[in-house]
Scaffold this motif. Sequence first.
Motif, mmCIF file in Angstrom:
data_model
loop_
_atom_site.group_PDB
_atom_site.id
_atom_site.type_symbol
_atom_site.label_atom_id
_atom_site.label_comp_id
_atom_site.label_asym_id
_atom_site.label_seq_id
_atom_site.Cartn_x
_atom_site.Cartn_y
_atom_site.Cartn_z
ATOM 1 N N THR A 203 0.826 -1.201 0.000
ATOM 2 C CA THR A 203 0.000 0.000 0.000
ATOM 3 C C THR A 203 0.865 1.257 0.000
ATOM 4 O O THR A 203 0.610 2.207 -0.750
ATOM 5 C CB THR A 203 -0.935 0.004 1.217
ATOM 6 O OG1 THR A 203 -1.818 -1.122 1.131
ATOM 7 C CG2 THR A 203 -1.748 1.280 1.287
ATOM 8 N N GLU B 296 2.396 1.880 -3.419
ATOM 9 C CA GLU B 296 1.473 2.518 -4.356
ATOM 10 C C GLU B 296 1.333 4.007 -4.049
ATOM 11 O O GLU B 296 1.223 4.837 -4.963
ATOM 12 C CB GLU B 296 0.113 1.829 -4.300
ATOM 13 C CG GLU B 296 0.138 0.425 -4.882
ATOM 14 C CD GLU B 296 -1.266 -0.152 -5.041
ATOM 15 O OE1 GLU B 296 -2.229 0.480 -4.545
ATOM 16 O OE2 GLU B 296 -1.387 -1.214 -5.658
ATOM 17 N N CYS B 297 1.337 4.362 -2.764
ATOM 18 C CA CYS B 297 1.258 5.769 -2.388
ATOM 19 C C CYS B 297 2.505 6.535 -2.827
ATOM 20 O O CYS B 297 2.415 7.709 -3.209
ATOM 21 C CB CYS B 297 1.065 5.893 -0.877
ATOM 22 S SG CYS B 297 -0.551 5.310 -0.287
ATOM 23 N N ALA C 244 2.178 7.517 -6.242
ATOM 24 C CA ALA C 244 1.247 8.639 -6.380
ATOM 25 C C ALA C 244 1.853 9.962 -5.926
ATOM 26 O O ALA C 244 1.213 10.999 -6.056
ATOM 27 C CB ALA C 244 -0.020 8.362 -5.582
ATOM 28 N N ARG D 169 -9.300 14.949 2.204
ATOM 29 C CA ARG D 169 -9.002 15.849 1.089
ATOM 30 C C ARG D 169 -9.783 17.164 1.177
ATOM 31 O O ARG D 169 -9.295 18.208 0.741
ATOM 32 C CB ARG D 169 -9.280 15.147 -0.237
ATOM 33 C CG ARG D 169 -10.740 14.764 -0.423
ATOM 34 C CD ARG D 169 -11.005 14.169 -1.783
ATOM 35 N NE ARG D 169 -10.482 12.812 -1.901
ATOM 36 C CZ ARG D 169 -10.594 12.079 -3.003
ATOM 37 N NH1 ARG D 169 -11.200 12.583 -4.071
ATOM 38 N NH2 ARG D 169 -10.123 10.841 -3.049
ATOM 39 N N ARG E 243 -10.463 2.844 -0.169
ATOM 40 C CA ARG E 243 -10.484 1.708 -1.098
ATOM 41 C C ARG E 243 -9.287 1.788 -2.037
ATOM 42 O O ARG E 243 -8.757 0.767 -2.460
ATOM 43 C CB ARG E 243 -11.784 1.704 -1.888
ATOM 44 C CG ARG E 243 -13.023 1.434 -1.044
ATOM 45 C CD ARG E 243 -14.264 1.313 -1.904
ATOM 46 N NE ARG E 243 -14.170 0.178 -2.824
ATOM 47 C CZ ARG E 243 -15.101 -0.135 -3.715
ATOM 48 N NH1 ARG E 243 -16.193 0.626 -3.816
ATOM 49 N NH2 ARG E 243 -14.964 -1.179 -4.498
ATOM 50 N N ASP E 244 -8.863 3.014 -2.370
ATOM 51 C CA ASP E 244 -7.691 3.228 -3.225
ATOM 52 C C ASP E 244 -6.789 4.241 -2.529
ATOM 53 O O ASP E 244 -6.893 5.450 -2.762
ATOM 54 C CB ASP E 244 -8.123 3.744 -4.598
ATOM 55 C CG ASP E 244 -6.966 3.789 -5.597
ATOM 56 O OD1 ASP E 244 -5.793 3.748 -5.156
ATOM 57 O OD2 ASP E 244 -7.233 3.885 -6.810
ATOM 58 N N ALA F 199 -3.700 5.096 -2.888
ATOM 59 C CA ALA F 199 -2.873 5.917 -3.777
ATOM 60 C C ALA F 199 -3.680 7.060 -4.369
ATOM 61 O O ALA F 199 -3.184 8.183 -4.500
ATOM 62 C CB ALA F 199 -2.276 5.054 -4.880
ATOM 63 N N ALA F 200 -4.926 6.805 -4.725
ATOM 64 C CA ALA F 200 -5.777 7.862 -5.264
ATOM 65 C C ALA F 200 -6.048 8.928 -4.213
ATOM 66 O O ALA F 200 -6.125 10.124 -4.526
ATOM 67 C CB ALA F 200 -7.087 7.280 -5.778
ATOM 68 N N GLU F 201 -6.187 8.506 -2.971
ATOM 69 C CA GLU F 201 -6.408 9.476 -1.893
ATOM 70 C C GLU F 201 -5.166 10.339 -1.688
ATOM 71 O O GLU F 201 -5.272 11.554 -1.474
ATOM 72 C CB GLU F 201 -6.766 8.751 -0.597
ATOM 73 C CG GLU F 201 -7.216 9.652 0.533
ATOM 74 C CD GLU F 201 -8.511 10.379 0.221
ATOM 75 O OE1 GLU F 201 -8.711 11.480 0.777
ATOM 76 O OE2 GLU F 201 -9.329 9.866 -0.573
ATOM 77 N N ALA G 224 -2.963 11.070 -3.995
ATOM 78 C CA ALA G 224 -2.908 11.976 -5.140
ATOM 79 C C ALA G 224 -3.880 13.143 -4.960
ATOM 80 O O ALA G 224 -3.563 14.293 -5.288
ATOM 81 C CB ALA G 224 -3.216 11.217 -6.423
ATOM 82 N N ALA G 225 -5.073 12.876 -4.424
ATOM 83 C CA ALA G 225 -6.057 13.934 -4.210
ATOM 84 C C ALA G 225 -5.585 14.918 -3.142
ATOM 85 O O ALA G 225 -5.797 16.131 -3.263
ATOM 86 C CB ALA G 225 -7.395 13.325 -3.819
#
Length: 279
Positions: free
Chosen positions: A46, A49-50, A53, A180, A204-205, A207-209, A211-212
């Motif tokens: 995890t 992946e972060c 990002a 965010r 749930r994601d 890396a997306a968090e 990035a946001a």
Amino acid sequence: MSAVVQPPVPRPVPAPAPWPGPGGPPRLLLLTDRSQLGLGRSLVGTVAECVEAGLRAVVVREPDLHPRTRHALLAALARLPGLVVISSRLPDPAAHGVHLAAHQRPGRWATSAAGPVVGRSCHAVGEVRSAAAEGAAYVVLSPFGVSLSKPGHLPPLPRTAYAEAADAGVPVLALGGIGRDDVAAALDAGAHGVAVMGAVMRARDPAAEVAALLARLPPPASRALAAQPPGRQAPGGPPPASRPPTSHPPERQPPEREPPARASCHAPSTALPARQPLR
């Protein structure tokens, strides 16, 4: 004849701890808690992946792990490119530095083999001033809001506390109930950036968090590469200018390398025993 009273000699103020990586302290700091990860996720995967990002710094908590297991976790994270790995509360030579709790004093660890005491947790403006006087590279001031990770722990601080803390001369990261949608309010209050745990760990994601969150933060302050403890290399390696250019004859170009495999968030994590979720 009365004795001459000498004025007190002022105590030297410690220099701020060098940030163990390129640039200054980051705008986003991730704190780990593997008990909040989704089913099947590994902590190392995890965080990897972060990093892809844009994450550049992580504070590793996981106090329930056996020391050898926790050391192996820190070492695995320290191998991720460009990531500054900070050990929470417990010094460890695999980390780039130590983050202390509000009640811990940095004296006996300041020059240890575990690297500099770079961060401190604070819950009041006075604690921020003390941490700055002791040479912290950054502080985490909490709680900014209501934390789902620590329900009922402490009431949120007034927003004015962050502007007052910023006057201490040390970067202040807002922690507690940060997502965010809270980044703008934290920056407006005077915080240098944000420290996040649950919003990323429970996502749930993740890396997306990350990035946001980064999209809502300014870039980190530009600073020269900080000096490293003996035997440690700053994440990301030496500055590009120090790397001699590599030349190849025009008729023989080096073969292209396959990109490194992406660490899977579902990779087995047999080294890390399951931790009971927070209640």
